[in-house]
Design an enzyme around this catalytic site. Structure first.
Site, PDB file in Angstrom:
ATOM      1  N   TYR A 110       6.964   3.677  14.489  1.00 21.05           N
ATOM      2  CA  TYR A 110       5.375   3.743  14.759  1.00 21.05           C
ATOM      3  C   TYR A 110       5.078   5.312  14.290  1.00 21.05           C
ATOM      4  O   TYR A 110       5.733   6.220  14.599  1.00 21.05           O
ATOM      5  CB  TYR A 110       4.993   3.441  16.143  1.00 21.05           C
ATOM      6  CG  TYR A 110       4.355   2.328  16.155  1.00 21.05           C
ATOM      7  CD1 TYR A 110       3.032   2.397  15.498  1.00 21.05           C
ATOM      8  CD2 TYR A 110       4.564   1.088  16.907  1.00 21.05           C
ATOM      9  CE1 TYR A 110       2.111   1.115  15.642  1.00 21.05           C
ATOM     10  CE2 TYR A 110       3.776   0.124  17.022  1.00 21.05           C
ATOM     11  CZ  TYR A 110       2.815  -0.031  16.280  1.00 21.05           C
ATOM     12  OH  TYR A 110       2.218  -1.288  16.260  1.00 21.05           O
ATOM     13  N   GLU A 125       1.544   6.559  14.211  1.00 19.20           N
ATOM     14  CA  GLU A 125       0.075   6.764  14.102  1.00 19.20           C
ATOM     15  C   GLU A 125      -0.450   8.075  13.890  1.00 19.20           C
ATOM     16  O   GLU A 125       0.170   9.086  14.359  1.00 19.20           O
ATOM     17  CB  GLU A 125      -0.512   6.120  15.491  1.00 19.20           C
ATOM     18  CG  GLU A 125      -0.440   4.645  15.504  1.00 19.20           C
ATOM     19  CD  GLU A 125      -0.560   4.004  16.812  1.00 19.20           C
ATOM     20  OE1 GLU A 125      -0.135   4.708  17.840  1.00 19.20           O
ATOM     21  OE2 GLU A 125      -1.221   3.080  17.106  1.00 19.20           O
ATOM     22  N   ASP A 176     -13.529  -0.226  -7.081  1.00 25.20           N
ATOM     23  CA  ASP A 176     -12.551  -0.948  -6.754  1.00 25.20           C
ATOM     24  C   ASP A 176     -11.621  -1.286  -7.969  1.00 25.20           C
ATOM     25  O   ASP A 176     -11.905  -2.218  -8.764  1.00 25.20           O
ATOM     26  CB  ASP A 176     -12.983  -2.198  -5.806  1.00 25.20           C
ATOM     27  CG  ASP A 176     -11.587  -3.169  -5.614  1.00 25.20           C
ATOM     28  OD1 ASP A 176     -10.657  -2.957  -6.037  1.00 25.20           O
ATOM     29  OD2 ASP A 176     -11.909  -4.127  -4.715  1.00 25.20           O
ATOM     30  N   THR A 193      -5.544  -1.665  -4.847  1.00 29.25           N
ATOM     31  CA  THR A 193      -4.050  -2.421  -4.208  1.00 29.25           C
ATOM     32  C   THR A 193      -2.905  -1.792  -4.954  1.00 29.25           C
ATOM     33  O   THR A 193      -3.333  -0.951  -5.809  1.00 29.25           O
ATOM     34  CB  THR A 193      -3.791  -4.002  -4.094  1.00 29.25           C
ATOM     35  OG1 THR A 193      -4.277  -4.343  -5.688  1.00 29.25           O
ATOM     36  CG2 THR A 193      -4.959  -4.680  -3.308  1.00 29.25           C
ATOM     37  N   ARG A 253       3.120  -4.831  -1.720  1.00 35.20           N
ATOM     38  CA  ARG A 253       1.940  -5.143  -1.173  1.00 35.20           C
ATOM     39  C   ARG A 253       1.358  -4.039  -0.447  1.00 35.20           C
ATOM     40  O   ARG A 253       1.953  -3.528   0.571  1.00 35.20           O
ATOM     41  CB  ARG A 253       1.679  -6.410  -0.276  1.00 35.20           C
ATOM     42  CG  ARG A 253       2.416  -7.508  -1.194  1.00 35.20           C
ATOM     43  CD  ARG A 253       1.841  -8.821  -0.467  1.00 35.20           C
ATOM     44  NE  ARG A 253       0.445  -8.956  -0.765  1.00 35.20           N
ATOM     45  CZ  ARG A 253       0.175  -9.834  -1.914  1.00 35.20           C
ATOM     46  NH1 ARG A 253       0.991 -10.192  -2.716  1.00 35.20           N
ATOM     47  NH2 ARG A 253      -1.173 -10.146  -2.188  1.00 35.20           N
TER      48      ARG A 253
END
Ligand code: DSN
Length: 423
Positions: free
Chosen positions: A60, A62, A206, A232, A241
């Site tokens: 984790y 953050e 995009d 992406t 991904r």
């Protein structure tokens, strides 16, 4: 280097969960034995897969490098910083955020960073080749913002810049959006920027589909023109991904805050490691050769299909994909895509601009060459594939013929090992 990780293997998975292991093995063989023409898919390299399948998934983190909410970030800050540095180098951007989980969340983050709910946006409509998140009505972007949509010219099927300009002046959007999921031509980012400036709008590009082409200089870059560029990382860029937002320095704070804590919690560091590896691959000379070959293959495949009496929207392709109108062959794209899949050739049905057929069996199919090019196929193989597509069309109700083609496809595919997949 002291490498503690064994090569990727699914032995432990097979012991713990044979059902999932069996499905992974089946999918692996499927990806190996099919001609994959989904324009948005690719084969990530073994190196990318190894990076994404590491202990980094246990973290984790953050926040952002050196500004985390948890202790213990000895190494992951460096992972994220490497991804950032490489992205900035590959695309020449002032700032990058590598945390968006994919393209749609990246777009949503830009909207929430730079707009207020209810502001007017102007984007390309989905049926014309745009994306759901460019303001289409079923997407959150079409519900929470006042979305106006432009399309393509009814005859040329090219983006109708006169319409874009007219709608921009009429509706005064706060943000103009361009970039597409099913548009086979070069997008003129300078022209979009000029229109955005005329009406005082921000410009979002995009570039998810074309990111690999942009990285290699095979499509003009939107970065000099746009306030923000989303992408992406798993399409032509050939990473795992994930998503990224490149932006001008002045939007850095707003965009970073929109991603975290605005929309997401902890970043997926294993995916970010895979993105860093893909970006390193994109810095190599081989990637330029690859991106050039994607376009050459698309051109060869398109020309071979036209020679078989298919027609292409806009009359051809300049990038990695084409939208093929199959109706002159007496069928819809839904029926043909299913028959092609039966024959080992995987693509998707697609509406053509101004389609009069239903979405469940539209007039077209969308075909792209990023994945087959990653296998080292070239123009000669594109002509073979076009021949099979023609053959499937001629024998669409003949299951035995389709099965025979699938066998030929399998043998053919074995000649072209797919990156990341054991032969
Ligand atoms: N689903 C992607 C595509 O196939 O183009 C876009 O998000």
């Amino acid at each position: 280097m002291n490498i503690h990780h064994p090569p990727l293997s699914i032995a432990a998975l097979a012991a713990t969960d044979p059902e999932i292991a069996r499905l992974v093995e089946a999918e692996t063989a499927y990806q190996r034995d099919q001609v994959r023409l989904i324009a948005s898919e690719n084969y990530a390299s073994r190196a990318v897969m190894e990076a994404a399948a590491t202990v980094l998934m246990n973290k984790y983190a953050e926040g952002y490098p050196h500004k985390r909410y948890y202790e213990g970030q000895l190494f992951v800050d460096q992972v994220e910083e490497l991804a950032q540095t490489r992205a900035k180098d590959v695309f020449g951007a002032d700032h990058v955020n590598v945390q968006p989980h994919s393209g749609s969340p990246a777009n949503l983050a830009v909207y929430t960073a730079l707009l207020n709910p209810g502001d007017t946006i102007l984007g390309m409509s989905l049926p014309a080749g745009g994306h759901l998140t460019h303001g289409w009505k079923v997407s959150a972007t079409g519900r929470f913002w006042n979305a106006v949509q432009y399309g393509v010219h009814p005859e040329t099927h090219l983006i109708d810049m006169d319409e874009v300009r007219r709608l921009a002046h009429e509706h005064k959007p706060k943000m103009l959006i361009c970039g597409a999921s099913a548009y086979p031509r070069i997008i003129d980012f300078a022209a979009f920027k000029a229109i955005a400036d005329e009406v005082g709008a921000l410009l979002l590009v995009d570039m998810a589909h074309i990111a690999g082409l942009v990285a290699a200089g095979e499509h003009p870059s939107p970065v000099p023109f746009a306030d923000a560029v989303t992408t992406t990382t798993h399409k032509t860029l050939r990473g795992p991904r994930g998503g990224m937002i490149l932006s001008k320095k002045k939007h850095q704070k707003a965009i970073d805050r929109a991603v975290f804590p605005g929309l997401q919690g902890g970043p997926h560091l294993h995916a970010i490691a895979g993105i860093a590896v893909a970006l390193r691959e994109a810095q190599q000379a081989e990637f330029k050769t690859y991106a050039k070959a994607i376009r050459e293959n698309a051109k060869a495949l398109g020309e071979a299909l036209v020679a078989c009496d298919f027609s292409l929207t806009t009359g051809g392709t300049d990038n990695h994909l084409m939208v093929v109108d199959v109706t002159r062959r007496g069928m819809g794209g839904g029926r043909l895509a299913k028959a092609l899949a039966q024959a080992g050739i995987v693509c998707n049905m697609n509406s053509i601009p101004f389609d009069t057929r239903p979405p469940a069996d539209p007039s077209g199919i969308r075909i792209g060459t990023p994945a087959v090019t990653s296998r080292g196929m070239g123009p000669a193989e594109m002509r073979t594939i076009a021949g099979w597509i023609d053959d499937v069309t001629r024998h669409i109700d003949d299951d035995r013929r389709l099965a025979a083609i699938a066998e030929d496809v399998k043998v053919f595919c074995r000649r072209f090992p797919a990156p990341g997949i054991p032969a």
